[in-house]
Design an enzyme around this catalytic site. Structure first.
Site, PDB file in Angstrom:
ATOM      1  N   LYS A  22       0.933  -1.224  -0.019  1.00 15.40           N
ATOM      2  CA  LYS A  22      -0.001  -0.068  -0.082  1.00 15.40           C
ATOM      3  C   LYS A  22       1.053   1.394  -0.007  1.00 15.40           C
ATOM      4  O   LYS A  22       0.769   2.306  -0.638  1.00 15.40           O
ATOM      5  CB  LYS A  22      -0.884   0.024   0.985  1.00 15.40           C
ATOM      6  N   ASN A  23       1.929   1.288   0.936  1.00 18.56           N
ATOM      7  CA  ASN A  23       2.738   2.492   1.075  1.00 18.56           C
ATOM      8  C   ASN A  23       3.582   2.769  -0.269  1.00 18.56           C
ATOM      9  O   ASN A  23       4.047   3.976  -0.015  1.00 18.56           O
ATOM     10  CB  ASN A  23       3.223   2.548   2.469  1.00 18.56           C
ATOM     11  N   CYS A 118      -5.110  13.467  12.124  1.00 17.87           N
ATOM     12  CA  CYS A 118      -5.139  12.026  12.168  1.00 17.87           C
ATOM     13  C   CYS A 118      -4.871  11.451  13.460  1.00 17.87           C
ATOM     14  O   CYS A 118      -4.486  11.938  14.434  1.00 17.87           O
ATOM     15  CB  CYS A 118      -3.758  11.800  11.246  1.00 17.87           C
ATOM     16  N   ARG A 123       1.001  14.886  12.635  1.00 15.17           N
ATOM     17  CA  ARG A 123       1.513  14.546  11.112  1.00 15.17           C
ATOM     18  C   ARG A 123       1.579  16.013  10.317  1.00 15.17           C
ATOM     19  O   ARG A 123       1.371  16.144   9.257  1.00 15.17           O
ATOM     20  CB  ARG A 123       0.786  13.418  10.625  1.00 15.17           C
ATOM     21  N   ASP A 309       4.725   0.598  12.008  1.00 17.08           N
ATOM     22  CA  ASP A 309       3.298   0.094  11.437  1.00 17.08           C
ATOM     23  C   ASP A 309       3.357  -1.376  11.781  1.00 17.08           C
ATOM     24  O   ASP A 309       2.079  -1.797  11.792  1.00 17.08           O
ATOM     25  CB  ASP A 309       3.415   0.065   9.794  1.00 17.08           C
ATOM     26  N   ARG A 401      -8.739  -0.070   4.504  1.00 17.27           N
ATOM     27  CA  ARG A 401      -7.752   0.864   4.090  1.00 17.27           C
ATOM     28  C   ARG A 401      -6.563   0.221   3.715  1.00 17.27           C
ATOM     29  O   ARG A 401      -5.696   0.524   2.505  1.00 17.27           O
ATOM     30  CB  ARG A 401      -7.455   1.603   5.032  1.00 17.27           C
TER      31      ARG A 401
HETATM   32  C1  EPZ Z   1       4.516   6.884   6.074  1.00 22.17           C
HETATM   33  O1  EPZ Z   1       3.730   7.811   6.659  1.00 22.17           O
HETATM   34  C2  EPZ Z   1       3.628   5.809   6.049  1.00 22.17           C
HETATM   35  N1  EPZ Z   1       2.324   6.230   5.235  1.00 22.17           N
HETATM   36  C3  EPZ Z   1       2.749   5.415   7.465  1.00 22.17           C
HETATM   37  O2  EPZ Z   1       2.287   4.505   7.369  1.00 22.17           O
HETATM   38  C4  EPZ Z   1       4.165   5.073   8.289  1.00 22.17           C
HETATM   39  O3  EPZ Z   1       3.813   4.794   9.748  1.00 22.17           O
HETATM   40  C5  EPZ Z   1       5.216   6.257   8.392  1.00 22.17           C
HETATM   41  O4  EPZ Z   1       5.429   6.572   6.995  1.00 22.17           O
HETATM   42  C6  EPZ Z   1       6.502   5.851   9.083  1.00 22.17           C
HETATM   43  O5  EPZ Z   1       7.031   4.896   8.576  1.00 22.17           O
HETATM   44  C7  EPZ Z   1       2.551   6.090   3.946  1.00 22.17           C
HETATM   45  O6  EPZ Z   1       3.597   5.669   3.324  1.00 22.17           O
HETATM   46  C8  EPZ Z   1       1.513   6.182   2.939  1.00 22.17           C
HETATM   47  P1  EPZ Z   1       6.867  10.280   8.182  1.00 22.17           P
HETATM   48  P2  EPZ Z   1       4.435   9.362   6.690  1.00 22.17           P
HETATM   49  O7  EPZ Z   1       6.879  11.459   7.311  1.00 22.17           O
HETATM   50  O8  EPZ Z   1       5.164   9.735   5.407  1.00 22.17           O
HETATM   51  C9  EPZ Z   1       6.607  13.526  11.580  1.00 22.17           C
HETATM   52  C10 EPZ Z   1       0.553   2.904   7.743  1.00 22.17           C
HETATM   53  O9  EPZ Z   1      -0.408   2.440   8.807  1.00 22.17           O
HETATM   54  N2  EPZ Z   1       6.774  14.443  10.513  1.00 22.17           N
HETATM   55  O10 EPZ Z   1       7.996   9.288   8.275  1.00 22.17           O
HETATM   56  O11 EPZ Z   1       3.422  10.546   6.999  1.00 22.17           O
HETATM   57  C11 EPZ Z   1       5.307  12.902  11.685  1.00 22.17           C
HETATM   58  O12 EPZ Z   1       4.561  13.916  12.375  1.00 22.17           O
HETATM   59  C12 EPZ Z   1       0.761   4.422   7.783  1.00 22.17           C
HETATM   60  O13 EPZ Z   1       0.366   2.500   6.589  1.00 22.17           O
HETATM   61  C13 EPZ Z   1       6.941  15.843  10.758  1.00 22.17           C
HETATM   62  O14 EPZ Z   1       7.103  16.127  11.854  1.00 22.17           O
HETATM   63  O15 EPZ Z   1       5.387   9.299   7.816  1.00 22.17           O
HETATM   64  C14 EPZ Z   1       5.624  11.544  12.504  1.00 22.17           C
HETATM   65  O16 EPZ Z   1       5.631  11.694  13.856  1.00 22.17           O
HETATM   66  C15 EPZ Z   1       0.477   5.060   8.944  1.00 22.17           C
HETATM   67  N3  EPZ Z   1       7.015  16.775   9.736  1.00 22.17           N
HETATM   68  C16 EPZ Z   1       7.071  11.157  11.813  1.00 22.17           C
HETATM   69  O17 EPZ Z   1       7.768  12.350  11.319  1.00 22.17           O
HETATM   70  C17 EPZ Z   1       7.052  16.457   8.444  1.00 22.17           C
HETATM   71  O18 EPZ Z   1       7.006  17.186   7.528  1.00 22.17           O
HETATM   72  C18 EPZ Z   1       6.911  10.068  10.792  1.00 22.17           C
HETATM   73  O19 EPZ Z   1       6.501  10.581   9.584  1.00 22.17           O
HETATM   74  C19 EPZ Z   1       6.930  14.998   8.240  1.00 22.17           C
HETATM   75  C20 EPZ Z   1       6.614  14.051   9.226  1.00 22.17           C
END
Ligand code: EPZ
Length: 422
Positions: A22-23, A118, A123, A309, A401
Site C-alpha cells: 500500500k505505502n 489524524c 503529522r 506500523d 484501507r
Molecule cells: C509513512 O507515513 C507511512 N504512510 C506510514 O504508514 C508510516 O507509519 C510512516 O511513513 C512511518 O514509517 C505512507 O507511506 C502512505 P513520516 P508518513 O513522514 O510519510 C513527523 C500506515 O499505517 N513528520 O515518516 O506520513 C510525523 O509527524 C501508515 O500504513 C514531521 O514532523 O510518515 C511523524 O511523527 C501510518 N514533519 C514522523 O515524522 C513532516 O514534515 C514520521 O512521519 C513529516 C513528518
C-alpha cells in the site's frame, strides 16, 4: 458499519499470499503526474486507500484505469492538469500530500489542502515544505491549503538536510527533484523499501537517482520523464502482520512472496520471542518454537529499525508472553490506541507517554472492541484469534484501507473469522 467476528481457535496451517505494498503504491501513483506518457503499475493492492488516490489523481486530470480486478493500474497524465487538490478528498488520506512534489515539478505551481487531523498524531508537513522551499518554491498556508509556486516556474536542485528521516518528505522531494534544474541531495533521507521501489520506478521513467536505501539520496534533474511499467514491491507490513498469526495461534503458515530483507529488525524480535522464520522457495514460513512466547522489548525506529506500523500487532503477541515487555513508540505521538481495547480483552498494559509496559497474562478473553486506526484494527483481530471466546471488532473500515481480503486470507489458514455486514 461492518464488523469482524473472531472466535479463538486452534493452531493455523496453510499459505497466505502477500499483496503489493500500500505505502509503495500510494507514492508510485502520483509519479504519473511527472510524465505525459503512460505509467502502468502491476501487483497493485486492492484497497480503499488506492481508490482514494485514484479519485484524487482523476480530479487532477490524470486517467487511472483499474485492470485485472485492480491488480493493474494503467495511468496517463496527458493534461491539462488541474493543480488544486481539494480538501474533501485529501482529508480522507494523508498520503494525498504526495501529489505536491509532482505537481510543482510538472506545472510549477500547486494548491494542496493540508490533510487535517489524524488519529495517530499531528503529522505536520514542515519537512516537506522546508525542503521544497530550498528548491525555490514559495509556499504559503492559506485557508487550509498549501499554495506553492516555483520561482521562475521551475524548481532548482538543492542540498537539503532533513531533521528527521520522513518517508513522505523523502518521496515528495525525490519526485520533485527528478525534473528540477540541477542536482538535489537529501541528507538523512528515509531508507524504507518503499523509497527504493519509488526510485526504481522513477529510474525506469528516465530519472537519474543514486543512494536510494541509504541516508544520502542524490537526484540529477532531467528535462522530461517517459512512460514505464513497474511492479509494486511486496507489502512488508501486511507480511509482518500475517507472520504474527501463527506466532500468536501456533501452527505453521507460509507467507507467499515474503522476503526477510524487508523486515530484518522485525524478524530478529520474533526470533528473540521464540518464533522461527525460515525462507522457502515461495516466501517465508513461520512457526512457534515453544508453547510460550518470550517477552521482548521493542523500540520503533525509521527503517532499518523496527517498523512503527507493526508495533500494534507486536503488542498483541506480547500480551500473552512469559514476562514483561516494554514497547517504545518513537515515530508517532499517539499510537497506543489499541492498548485500551486489548485491556478490555484482559491484557495487562500500562501506557505512559510513548512507552507501553505489557505484563504477559495466561490468555486473553474475547470481547467487543473498537478499531481506532488501520494497524490497531488488525492487532485486535490477531488478539481475538487466540483469545477465549468471541471478539467483535467494530469500525472495520479502518481495516479496508490497508488489508485486502483479510477474512479470506485468515480463514484460508484455519482462523474462525467472519465479516458481519451491518
Ligand atoms: C509513512 O507515513 C507511512 N504512510 C506510514 O504508514 C508510516 O507509519 C510512516 O511513513 C512511518 O514509517 C505512507 O507511506 C502512505 P513520516 P508518513 O513522514 O510519510 C513527523 C500506515 O499505517 N513528520 O515518516 O506520513 C510525523 O509527524 C501508515 O500504513 C514531521 O514532523 O510518515 C511523524 O511523527 C501510518 N514533519 C514522523 O515524522 C513532516 O514534515 C514520521 O512521519 C513529516 C513528518
Amino acid at each position: 458499519m461492518d464488523s469482524i467476528l473472531v472466535r479463538g481457535g486452534g493452531k493455523l496451517s496453510g499459505q497466505i499470499p502477500i499483496a503489493g505494498a500500500k505505502n509503495a503504491c500510494l507514492a508510485l501513483m502520483p509519479a504519473t503526474l511527472l510524465s505525459d506518457e503512460p505509467l502502468t503499475l502491476t501487483n497493485a493492492p486492492r484497497l480503499s486507500d488506492i481508490r482514494t488516490m485514484t479519485e484524487l489523481l482523476s480530479s487532477l486530470g490524470a486517467e487511472v484505469t483499474s485492470l485485472q480486478e485492480g491488480k493493474v493500474l494503467a495511468m496517463a497524465s496527458h493534461g491539462p492538469i488541474n493543480t488544486r487538490a481539494e480538501y474533501d478528498i485529501v482529508r480522507k488520506m494523508r498520503a494525498s500530500n504526495l501529489v505536491l512534489g509532482p505537481l510543482l515539478a510538472r506545472e510549477g505551481h500547486a494548491e494542496v489542502s493540508l490533510p487535517g487531523g489524524c488519529a495517530i498524531g499531528a503529522r505536520p508537513m514542515d519537512i516537506h515544505t522546508d525542503g521544497l522551499a530550498k528548491m525555490g518554491a514559495q509556499i504559503d498556508l492559506r485557508d487550509g491549503y498549501l499554495h506553492a509556486k516555483a520561482d521562475g516556474g521551475k524548481l532548482r536542485g538543492a542540498v537539503i538536510d532533513f531533521p528527521f528521516a520522513s518517508v513522505g518528505a523523502t518521496e515528495n522531494i525525490m519526485m520533485a527533484a527528478t525534473l528540477a534544474k540541477g542536482t538535489t541531495v537529501i541528507n538523512n533521507a528515509a531508507r524504507e523499501p518503499e523509497i527504493v521501489d519509488l526510485a526504481d520506478c522513477l529510474r525506469a521513467m528516465g530519472a537519474q537517482i543514486d543512494g536510494d536505501g541509504t541516508s544520502t539520496l542524490s537526484i540529477q534533474g532531467v528535462d522530461r520523464l517517459h512512460g514505464a511499467t513497474h511492479r509494486v514491491v511486496t507489502d512488508r507490513i501486511e507480511l509482518g502482520t500475517y507472520m504474527l498469526a501463527p506466532a500468536i495461534c501456533g501452527g505453521e503458515v507460509e507467507l507467499l512472496g515474503g522476503r526477510i530483507d524487508l523486515l530484518a529488525a522485525f524478524c530478529e524480535k520474533l526470533d528473540a520471542a521464540g518464533i522461527s522464520v525460515s525462507e522457502t522457495e515461495n516466501g517465508l514460513s513461520v512457526t512457534r518454537r515453544e508453547d510460550q512466547i518470550r517477552a521482548v522489548d521493542v523500540t520503533t525506529e525509521p527503517f532499518p529499525g523496527f517498523p512503527t506500523d507493526l508495533q500494534a500487532q507486536m503488542m498483541a503477541l506480547l500480551c500473552t508472553a512469559d514476562g514483561t515487555s516494554v514497547l517504545e513508540e518513537k515515530i508517532f505521538e499517539n499510537r497506543f490506541m489499541h492498548a485500551p481495547e486489548l485491556i478490555r480483552m484482559g491484557a495487562d498494559i500500562e501506557v505512559h507517554g510513548g512507552t507501553a509496559t505489557v505484563k504477559g497474562v495466561a490468555k486473553l478473553k474475547g470481547a467487543p472492541v473498537m478499531a481506532t486506526d488501520l494497524r490497531a484494527s488488525v492487532s485486535l483481530i490477531l488478539a481475538g484469534m487466540a483469545a477465549e471466546g468471541e471478539t467483535t471488532v467494530s469500525r472495520v473500515y479502518h481495516l479496508d484501507r490497508g488489508y485486502e481480503h483479510v477474512v479470506t486470507k485468515l480463514r484460508g489458514v484455519g482462523a474462525d473469522i467472519e465479516r458481519i455486514k451491518s
